[in-house]
Every structure is written in structure tokens, then in C-alpha cells.
Design an enzyme around this catalytic site. Structure first.
Site, PDB file in Angstrom:
ATOM      1  N   GLY A 196      -0.282 -56.719 -57.138  1.00 20.60           N
ATOM      2  CA  GLY A 196       1.136 -57.548 -56.576  1.00 20.60           C
ATOM      3  C   GLY A 196       1.940 -57.497 -57.763  1.00 20.60           C
ATOM      4  O   GLY A 196       1.554 -57.092 -58.948  1.00 20.60           O
ATOM      5  N   GLY A 251       3.678 -58.273 -60.372  1.00 28.58           N
ATOM      6  CA  GLY A 251       3.615 -58.824 -62.132  1.00 28.58           C
ATOM      7  C   GLY A 251       4.567 -59.076 -62.807  1.00 28.58           C
ATOM      8  O   GLY A 251       4.595 -60.021 -63.615  1.00 28.58           O
ATOM      9  N   ARG A 252       5.557 -58.093 -62.809  1.00 26.79           N
ATOM     10  CA  ARG A 252       6.595 -58.437 -63.791  1.00 26.79           C
ATOM     11  C   ARG A 252       7.722 -57.702 -62.746  1.00 26.79           C
ATOM     12  O   ARG A 252       8.495 -57.108 -63.492  1.00 26.79           O
ATOM     13  CB  ARG A 252       6.496 -57.796 -64.997  1.00 26.79           C
ATOM     14  CG  ARG A 252       6.249 -56.397 -64.496  1.00 26.79           C
ATOM     15  CD  ARG A 252       6.002 -55.787 -65.797  1.00 26.79           C
ATOM     16  NE  ARG A 252       5.181 -53.726 -66.004  1.00 26.79           N
ATOM     17  CZ  ARG A 252       5.977 -52.965 -66.454  1.00 26.79           C
ATOM     18  NH1 ARG A 252       6.718 -52.941 -67.059  1.00 26.79           N
ATOM     19  NH2 ARG A 252       5.647 -51.934 -66.362  1.00 26.79           N
ATOM     20  N   LYS A 280      12.439 -55.499 -62.368  1.00 33.98           N
ATOM     21  CA  LYS A 280      11.286 -55.400 -63.433  1.00 33.98           C
ATOM     22  C   LYS A 280      11.555 -55.534 -64.460  1.00 33.98           C
ATOM     23  O   LYS A 280      12.825 -54.671 -65.319  1.00 33.98           O
ATOM     24  CB  LYS A 280      11.731 -53.534 -63.381  1.00 33.98           C
ATOM     25  CG  LYS A 280      10.166 -53.113 -63.686  1.00 33.98           C
ATOM     26  CD  LYS A 280       9.549 -51.746 -63.221  1.00 33.98           C
ATOM     27  CE  LYS A 280       8.120 -51.563 -63.820  1.00 33.98           C
ATOM     28  NZ  LYS A 280       8.360 -49.774 -64.140  1.00 33.98           N
ATOM     29  N   ASP A 306       2.514 -60.988 -69.340  1.00 34.66           N
ATOM     30  CA  ASP A 306       4.332 -61.521 -69.511  1.00 34.66           C
ATOM     31  C   ASP A 306       4.947 -61.692 -68.858  1.00 34.66           C
ATOM     32  O   ASP A 306       6.019 -62.190 -68.941  1.00 34.66           O
ATOM     33  CB  ASP A 306       4.589 -61.756 -71.435  1.00 34.66           C
ATOM     34  CG  ASP A 306       4.800 -60.573 -71.452  1.00 34.66           C
ATOM     35  OD1 ASP A 306       5.068 -59.183 -70.389  1.00 34.66           O
ATOM     36  OD2 ASP A 306       5.226 -59.944 -72.145  1.00 34.66           O
ATOM     37  N   GLY A 307       5.014 -60.421 -67.284  1.00 38.46           N
ATOM     38  CA  GLY A 307       5.844 -60.130 -66.773  1.00 38.46           C
ATOM     39  C   GLY A 307       7.017 -59.775 -67.177  1.00 38.46           C
ATOM     40  O   GLY A 307       8.364 -59.073 -66.648  1.00 38.46           O
ATOM     41  N   ARG A 351       3.730 -49.978 -50.343  1.00 41.85           N
ATOM     42  CA  ARG A 351       3.329 -48.484 -51.128  1.00 41.85           C
ATOM     43  C   ARG A 351       1.794 -48.742 -50.055  1.00 41.85           C
ATOM     44  O   ARG A 351       0.977 -49.461 -49.636  1.00 41.85           O
ATOM     45  CB  ARG A 351       3.370 -48.727 -52.971  1.00 41.85           C
ATOM     46  CG  ARG A 351       2.590 -50.654 -52.530  1.00 41.85           C
ATOM     47  CD  ARG A 351       2.477 -51.191 -53.785  1.00 41.85           C
ATOM     48  NE  ARG A 351       3.224 -51.508 -54.152  1.00 41.85           N
ATOM     49  CZ  ARG A 351       4.865 -51.828 -55.731  1.00 41.85           C
ATOM     50  NH1 ARG A 351       4.109 -50.995 -56.485  1.00 41.85           N
ATOM     51  NH2 ARG A 351       5.683 -52.667 -55.840  1.00 41.85           N
ATOM     52  N   ASP A 380      -1.042 -47.851 -55.579  1.00 47.88           N
ATOM     53  CA  ASP A 380      -0.161 -48.623 -55.812  1.00 47.88           C
ATOM     54  C   ASP A 380       1.041 -48.338 -56.574  1.00 47.88           C
ATOM     55  O   ASP A 380       1.972 -49.270 -56.566  1.00 47.88           O
ATOM     56  CB  ASP A 380      -0.520 -49.765 -56.619  1.00 47.88           C
ATOM     57  CG  ASP A 380      -0.764 -50.013 -58.398  1.00 47.88           C
ATOM     58  OD1 ASP A 380      -1.970 -48.495 -58.407  1.00 47.88           O
ATOM     59  OD2 ASP A 380      -0.366 -49.993 -59.465  1.00 47.88           O
ATOM     60  N   ASN A 381       0.834 -47.236 -56.687  1.00 50.31           N
ATOM     61  CA  ASN A 381       2.275 -46.111 -57.392  1.00 50.31           C
ATOM     62  C   ASN A 381       2.985 -45.212 -56.555  1.00 50.31           C
ATOM     63  O   ASN A 381       3.965 -44.405 -56.432  1.00 50.31           O
ATOM     64  CB  ASN A 381       1.995 -45.810 -58.516  1.00 50.31           C
ATOM     65  CG  ASN A 381       2.460 -46.884 -59.397  1.00 50.31           C
ATOM     66  OD1 ASN A 381       2.934 -47.637 -59.346  1.00 50.31           O
ATOM     67  ND2 ASN A 381       1.661 -46.504 -60.618  1.00 50.31           N
TER      68      ASN A 381
HETATM   69  P1  AMP Z   1       2.012 -50.205 -63.545  1.00 47.08           P
HETATM   70  O1  AMP Z   1       1.547 -49.607 -64.688  1.00 47.08           O
HETATM   71  O2  AMP Z   1       3.582 -50.422 -64.294  1.00 47.08           O
HETATM   72  O3  AMP Z   1       2.538 -49.757 -61.982  1.00 47.08           O
HETATM   73  O4  AMP Z   1       1.312 -51.459 -63.166  1.00 47.08           O
HETATM   74  C1  AMP Z   1       0.335 -51.908 -62.652  1.00 47.08           C
HETATM   75  C2  AMP Z   1       0.541 -53.400 -62.752  1.00 47.08           C
HETATM   76  O5  AMP Z   1       0.250 -54.276 -63.827  1.00 47.08           O
HETATM   77  C3  AMP Z   1       1.317 -53.704 -61.426  1.00 47.08           C
HETATM   78  O6  AMP Z   1       0.835 -55.265 -60.816  1.00 47.08           O
HETATM   79  C4  AMP Z   1       1.544 -54.720 -62.247  1.00 47.08           C
HETATM   80  O7  AMP Z   1       2.654 -55.699 -61.454  1.00 47.08           O
HETATM   81  C5  AMP Z   1       0.941 -55.119 -63.478  1.00 47.08           C
HETATM   82  N1  AMP Z   1       1.877 -55.751 -64.903  1.00 47.08           N
HETATM   83  C6  AMP Z   1       2.636 -54.183 -65.518  1.00 47.08           C
HETATM   84  N2  AMP Z   1       2.768 -54.556 -66.771  1.00 47.08           N
HETATM   85  C7  AMP Z   1       2.500 -55.966 -66.519  1.00 47.08           C
HETATM   86  C8  AMP Z   1       3.503 -56.904 -67.559  1.00 47.08           C
HETATM   87  N3  AMP Z   1       3.557 -57.141 -68.737  1.00 47.08           N
HETATM   88  N4  AMP Z   1       3.266 -58.583 -67.084  1.00 47.08           N
HETATM   89  C9  AMP Z   1       2.518 -58.761 -65.528  1.00 47.08           C
HETATM   90  N5  AMP Z   1       2.222 -57.538 -64.923  1.00 47.08           N
HETATM   91  C10 AMP Z   1       2.229 -56.039 -65.657  1.00 47.08           C
HETATM   92 MG    MG Z   2       3.107 -49.933 -59.850  1.00 45.72          MG
END
Ligand code: AMP
Ligand code: MG
Length: 481
Positions: free
Chosen positions: A85, A87-88, A108, A120-121, A178, A247-248
Site C-alpha cells: 500500500g 506507505g508514503r 510522495k 515514517d512516510g 499496478r 508493485d512497481n
Molecule cells: P518502493 O520501494 O518505493 O516501491 O516502496 C515499497 C513499499 O514500501 C511501498 O509500499 C512504499 O509505500 C513503502 N515505503 C517505502 N518507503 C517508506 C517510508 N519511508 N515509510 C513508509 N512506507 C514506505
Molecule cells: Mg513502489
């Protein structure tokens, strides 16, 4: 519809069952400041940003919106299934342009959401500078990509390996749905909800698919073809996404989530820059295999809707995925032949490509500049003139070229397919480091030159030099959250 003086927002995603999202608000940040605005993109999408203060207020301070939301999804990360989901990230709304095109406007790095798990989002300014620059570069290389509208400094210091500045990117995409959204629906939702997501996606992105006899199967086929086109384009310019988790992988066929991405210099299909890609799963040459793997996960998620008889459904889905290899071969070699000026795609010509790639690998040649030197007709000068294999390759190539087209047509094709400048890793790193401390001069220069990547200019020459082997030896990219 909610209209304010900048965006023309709708919220069609909220018509989906509420399992697919959570209504969310942005955090309050101490001293937010806009550092980049993409004026051209604002104009092309009919977004009117009158001044930076209004923009900051709109996206951060006036966060009393009731309709901004984060999306629920899951995904296979490095082969392992996980519930995820946003997360940020928060979608502020779906902006409608004057000609009714719909785009997600997403923040983002704007703070915790119900999907943040332990995080931490937030996002570092550096990682968002990187996404801003590379996503725009990809767009101008004529490769479908998310776009970057604005970049804010949050005024916060955030904890990573070091203490870093916080940043928030405003990202624009046709849709953030996605492969992982479908996996989420298939693992955690009812068949009815999976169906709602499927038809919502079809209506939003590919309405013509409604006319097909089996729309879910047609969707699978369409997404597979779009992803093949996308990854073929990545291979064309030497782009390594670096984290091709499901997810990407977008359903809209756009490149997105620029984490540990990079561009190859010396040709090496095994090249991977990501610090966490221990097994080279997402290396340059593995990208076609991985996209096929991701499309297979998409096919599995759609199975309940393809046919009510599971066996029949598997057969139908398999028949689509079975076309992948032939389609890939046709598209990939077609594109590579275009890179050497040949329009005509014939099996007999494929060894010309394989031999050239072998040659580049054997002699540590820069991928992009080798192709470029072909269109410049100074290939020999840039290569190893007394290497016999290579001289015979060049003879074969010229013979085919003369048989199939005239040199000016060939040159035109090569110029269209071979960028003069790509984002060289060392320059990207330098520009980001400097911009992070407030000096945007190189960042702007790079952004400007990368907005015309196929154009020769005296200025371009300063950006064409490959990253040195010393730099490349130590260069690692990070998911960079
Ligand atoms: P990503 O590697 O950016 O595709 O992120 C993979 C997953 O980790 C996604 O669900 C993001 O929302 C979550 N995520 C990445 N960085 C953070 C963060 N700093 N805080 C919360 N969720 C994160
Ligand atoms: Mg992602």
C-alpha cells in the site's frame, strides 16, 4: 467535481469498494518550501500555479480535504509476496485537463498513512531530486513515464543512514494502478471486488476493451504488450529500473518509482547498480525475463475472471503469456535494428545485433556512444580499427544498409533511436548532491540538456562523456527512501 484555482479534481477511484484505499491527509511540515516547479508540464495539463506560496498551502497546509487517499496494494518484492500500500504517498485527486484526460496528482513523501507499516512516510530530498530528474529525462527520451510537477523541501531533517533533508515530490501519472493492485484484489478481496477493479481499470485506461468478448483476457494481453514496448524502450537507451517488483509495474504502461535506477555505460547485460539487488535479479539484461514473470503474476490474479472453469481459465491466460517470447524477440530486434539504421526486421539480420553486443561487451565499449558513433559514421575512429572481427562486422552492416535503404534514411532512423545525451550516472549524482545543498546550477543544466536528448549541440558534448570506470566501480544506488 471539486474545482479549485489550480487543479480540476475528480475522485473516480473512490467509487471502488473501500478495501482499495484509505482516506488520508498529509502531515504538517515545519517549513515547507517549493524548490522546483515544472512550468511546461503545468501548461500542458492546464494546471495553473500562480505562485509558490499558494501551491505549498494547497498541497500541505490546507490539508482539510476529505477526499485525498492512499491506495491499497500488495506485490512480489524480489520474488516474495507482501501486503503493501502507499506507505508514503497520497493521491490529492485526479486532475482533468481541458480535453478531459485524467491524471493522478500524487504526493510522495508527505507522511505516514495507514499503509506505512514501520516506516515514517517520508522521503529524502535527494531521492526525490533523483526521481524528478530521471522521470523527466525518460519522458523526453520518448519513453512513457510518470512526470514530476513540483518538488518541495519539507524543512525537516529525517533519519536514514545519515540525517537527510526531507522532500515531497508531486507526481503525475495516468494512473497508479499496478500489477500489485490486482494481486491485492485476488489475495484479499472477493471475486466481486476483483471484478470491480478490473472493469474500473478497463473503463479508465482502455475503454475500447469493453467491446471484446473476454475483457479480462484482453486486458492481460494489452498490458503485456504495453510492458513489452516499455521495456524494449528501456533497453534502447540503457536504462536499468533497478526494482522491478510487481508493485512497481504499472497497468498504464508508464515507467514509475525511480528508486535505485541508473543508466549503463559500458555494455554489460549483467550490470546492476542497486545495493540490495544481491542476485542481480533486476540487472540490465534480466529486465525482459522479469517483466514476463511480473505479467505472469498479473495473469494469475485475473484467473477468476477469465473463465468460470479454472482449468479453462489457466489455458486461456497461458495462451496469452506464451506469446511473450516471440513478441519480445520481434519488438526487441526490430528496435535494435532501427538503432543501426535498418527498418527491415528479418531473422537473418539478428546476428548483426548479437555480434555488435558481443563486441561491445568484449571491448568494454560504451553502449550509448557506440550506437551514436554509427550514425555519425565515425564508428571506426571510436572503436578498434585493427580488430578483424569488428572490421568484418562493419562491412556486413554497411552491405545490409546499402541493400535495404539509403544512408540518409538510415541516418534519420538512427538519430531517432539513439539519444545524443542520456543521464550519465556521475553527472546525476553530482547534480543531486549540489542541489541538496541549495546549488541548482548543474541540476538545471542537466534538466535542460535532457529535455532535448536527440539534439546535437556544442553544449551537449559536455554531457556525453561516459562515467569513468573508477566511478562505475564504486557507484551504488539505493532504494533511497
Ligand atoms: P518502493 O520501494 O518505493 O516501491 O516502496 C515499497 C513499499 O514500501 C511501498 O509500499 C512504499 O509505500 C513503502 N515505503 C517505502 N518507503 C517508506 C517510508 N519511508 N515509510 C513508509 N512506507 C514506505
Ligand atoms: Mg513502489
Amino acid at each position: 467535481m471539486q474545482t479549485n484555482n489550480m487543479f480540476n479534481f475528480e475522485y473516480s477511484y473512490l467509487s471502488l469498494p473501500n478495501q482499495f484505499y484509505s482516506l488520508t491527509k498529509t502531515n504538517i511540515f515545519p517549513k515547507p518550501k517549493v524548490v522546483l516547479i515544472n512550468k511546461k508540464l503545468c501548461d500542458s495539463l492546464n494546471i495553473s500555479i500562480s505562485n509558490k506560496e499558494d501551491l505549498t498551502r494547497l498541497i500541505l497546509v490546507k490539508n482539510n480535504r476529505n477526499s485525498s487517499f492512499s491506495q491499497a496494494y500488495a506485490g512480489h518484492q524480489f520474488g516474495h509476496f507482501t501486503r503493501l500500500g502507499d506507505g508514503r504517498a497520497i493521491i490529492l485527486g485526479e486532475h482533468l485537463t481541458n480535453d478531459k484526460q485524467r491524471f493522478d496528482v500524487q504526493l510522495k513523501g508527505s507522511g505516514k498513512t495507514p499503509y506505512s507499516r514501520g516506516g515514517d512516510g517520508k522521503a529524502t530530498l535527494k531521492s526525490m531530486l533523483r526521481e524528478y530528474l530521471i522521470s523527466e529525462a525518460m519522458h523526453y527520451l520518448n519513453i512513457p513515464s510518470s512526470r514530476s510537477l513540483t518538488l518541495l523541501k519539507t524543512g525537516e531533517q529525517i533519519k536514514r543512514e545519515n540525517i537527510e533533508k526531507g522532500g515531497i515530490l508531486t507526481r503525475i501519472m495516468k494512473s497508479h494502478i499496478r500489477v500489485g493492485t490486482f494481486e491485492y484484489a485476488s489475495y484479499y478481496c472477493s471475486k466481486d471486488n476483483l471484478k470491480s477493479l478490473t472493469y474500473y481499470t478497463i473503463n479508465r485506461l482502455f475503454p475500447e476493451i469493453n467491446e471484446y468478448k473476454n475483457p479480462p483476457l484482453a486486458l492481460l494481453n494489452r498490458v503485456m504488450k504495453d510492458q513489452i514496448d516499455l521495456v524494449v524502450n528501456w533497453m534502447r537507451v540503457g536504462f536499468i529500473h533497478g526494482v522491478m517488483n510487481t508493485d512497481n509495474t504499472s497497468i498504464s504502461g508508464e515507467t514509475f518509482d525511480y528508486g535505485p535506477c541508473a543508466f549503463i555505460n559500458v555494455y554489460n547485460p549483467e550490470k546492476s547498480y542497486s545495493s540490495i539487488d544481491y542476485n542481480n535479479r533486476y540487472s540490465f539484461g534480466n529486465q525482459p525475463k522479469i517483466i514476463k514473470w511480473n505479467i505472469s503474476r498479473f495473469a494469475e490474479a485475473l484467473l477468476p475472471l477469465i473463465h468460470q472453469n479454472r482449468k479453462k481459465s489457466i489455458e486461456l491466460a497461458q495462451s496469452v503469456v506464451d506469446d511473450f517470447d516471440d513478441l519480445w524477440k520481434t519488438k526487441f530486434y526490430g528496435m535494435m535494428l532501427n538503432k543501426i539504421g535498418i527498418q527491415y526486421n528479418d531473422l537473418q539480420l539478428h546476428p548483426l545485433i548479437d555480434d555488435l553486443l558481443d563486441y561491445m561487451q568484449k571491448f568494454n565499449k560504451d553502449y550509448n556512444n557506440t550506437f551514436l558513433s554509427l550514425s555519425e559514421d565515425d564508428f571506426l575512429k571510436n572503436t578498434i580499427p585493427n580488430d578483424n572481427t569488428f572490421i568484418s562486422w562493419q562491412r556486413k552492416w554497411k552491405k545490409n544498409l546499402n541493400n535495404l535503404s539509403n544512408f540518409s534514411e538510415a541516418n534519420c532512423l538512427m538519430r531517432k533511436n539513439n539519444p545524443v545525451v542520456i543521464p550519465r550516472n556521475h553527472l546525476v549524482e553530482k547534480a543531486i548532491e549540489e542541489a541538496n545543498t541549495g546549488d541548482f546550477s548543474l541540476f538545471y543544466k542537466l534538466l535542460n540538456i535532457l529535455s532535448h536528448p536527440y539534439k546535437y549541440s556544442s553544449n551537449a558534448v559536455n554531457f556525453m562523456e561516459p562515467s569513468s570506470s573508477d566511478f562505475e566501480k564504486n557507484f551504488q544506488t539505493y532504494c533511497g527512501t
